[in-house]
Design a protein around this motif. Structure first.
Motif, PDB file in Angstrom:
ATOM      1  N   ASP A   1       0.862  -1.199  -0.032  1.00 10.51           N
ATOM      2  CA  ASP A   1      -0.060   0.111   0.124  1.00 10.51           C
ATOM      3  C   ASP A   1       0.731   1.241  -0.149  1.00 10.51           C
ATOM      4  N   GLY A   2       0.379   2.171  -0.624  1.00 14.84           N
ATOM      5  CA  GLY A   2       1.179   3.635  -0.807  1.00 14.84           C
ATOM      6  C   GLY A   2       1.364   4.245   0.919  1.00 14.84           C
TER       7      GLY A   2
ATOM      8  N   GLU B   1       7.236  -0.220  -7.693  1.00 17.14           N
ATOM      9  CA  GLU B   1       8.528  -0.737  -8.311  1.00 17.14           C
ATOM     10  C   GLU B   1       9.157  -1.777  -6.927  1.00 17.14           C
ATOM     11  N   GLN B   2       8.963  -1.180  -5.694  1.00 17.18           N
ATOM     12  CA  GLN B   2       9.331  -2.218  -4.495  1.00 17.18           C
ATOM     13  C   GLN B   2       8.570  -3.388  -4.741  1.00 17.18           C
TER      14      GLN B   2
ATOM     15  N   ALA C   1      -4.440   2.525  -4.642  1.00 17.92           N
ATOM     16  CA  ALA C   1      -3.896   3.692  -4.697  1.00 17.92           C
ATOM     17  C   ALA C   1      -2.168   3.914  -5.082  1.00 17.92           C
ATOM     18  N   LEU C   2      -1.719   2.414  -4.928  1.00 21.02           N
ATOM     19  CA  LEU C   2      -0.245   2.359  -5.027  1.00 21.02           C
ATOM     20  C   LEU C   2       0.156   2.664  -6.288  1.00 21.02           C
ATOM     21  N   GLY C   3       0.967   3.670  -6.516  1.00 17.79           N
ATOM     22  CA  GLY C   3       1.504   3.958  -7.674  1.00 17.79           C
ATOM     23  C   GLY C   3       0.521   4.840  -8.741  1.00 17.79           C
ATOM     24  N   ALA C   4      -0.540   5.137  -7.931  1.00 11.20           N
ATOM     25  CA  ALA C   4      -1.553   5.901  -8.967  1.00 11.20           C
ATOM     26  C   ALA C   4      -1.124   7.343  -9.339  1.00 11.20           C
TER      27      ALA C   4
ATOM     28  N   ALA D   1       6.587 -10.622   2.261  1.00 12.24           N
ATOM     29  CA  ALA D   1       7.063  -9.620   1.557  1.00 12.24           C
ATOM     30  C   ALA D   1       5.979  -8.260   1.968  1.00 12.24           C
ATOM     31  N   SER D   2       6.718  -7.041   1.807  1.00 11.90           N
ATOM     32  CA  SER D   2       5.584  -5.957   2.140  1.00 11.90           C
ATOM     33  C   SER D   2       6.409  -4.840   1.011  1.00 11.90           C
TER      34      SER D   2
END
Length: 174
Positions: free
Chosen positions: A13-14, A42-43, A61-64, A36-37
């Motif tokens: 999540d962002g 990119e991560q 919203a991650l990378g939005a 993993a988190s």
């Protein structure tokens, strides 16, 4: 037959606080282990290659901010390409019908609201892990139902019948 090993979960999540909350919640469940988190797209994509997760939970919203508005759920498509057979649960604040359908088309097997109780998210994850597609949380379902009721309530013949004016009547009043 019961599993002896824990289900390997990847969370992203962002918002770092959301990632930490998800990690903590899943780690306190006997059935799960967070492998993993990530807090950016990119991560997440780089960690997925090594994580071997059995379930991915990602905030939509991650990378939005890096994508055009027309590609709002691009992260889901990228994840579906990267891990095509891994169950994918999307976290969102959007419960509009068009958005939910777009998330499902983009690859989400389950959709939960960021405002859901964590037990509801857990239920979505359980159903998705059992192979069910198109799972939505109770809060998302309530939003869809509310939107459906509002759409049915609007009917131009009944609401605006008294407001309609012909062009000649309108011109005569001016």
């Amino acid at each position: 037959m019961l599993r002896k090993d824990k289900i390997r979960v990847v969370v992203a999540d962002g918002q770092p606080v959301t990632v930490l909350g998800l990690q903590t919640w899943f780690e306190t469940r006997e059935r799960y282990r967070v492998v993993a988190s990530a807090t950016c797209e990119e991560q997440l994509l780089s960690k997925l290659r090594d994580a071997d997760g059995e379930l991915v939970i990602v905030g939509c919203a991650l990378g939005a901010h890096a994508r055009p508005a027309a590609d709002q759920f691009g992260i889901l498509r990228k994840l579906r390409e990267c891990v095509p057979h891994t169950p994918l649960v999307a976290l969102t604040t959007d419960s509009r019908t068009l958005a939910v359908r777009a998330m499902q088309r983009a690859g989400a097997d389950g959709i939960a609201s960021t405002r859901d109780d964590l037990k509801d998210l857990g239920r979505v994850c359980e159903r998705v892990l059992s192979g069910v597609k198109g799972v939505i949380s109770p809060r998302i379902a309530a939003g869809l139902e509310s939107e459906r009721r509002n759409a049915q309530a609007f009917h131009p013949d009944t609401i605006y019948r008294e407001v309609r004016l012909s062009a000649t009547t309108l011109a005569a009043r001016m």
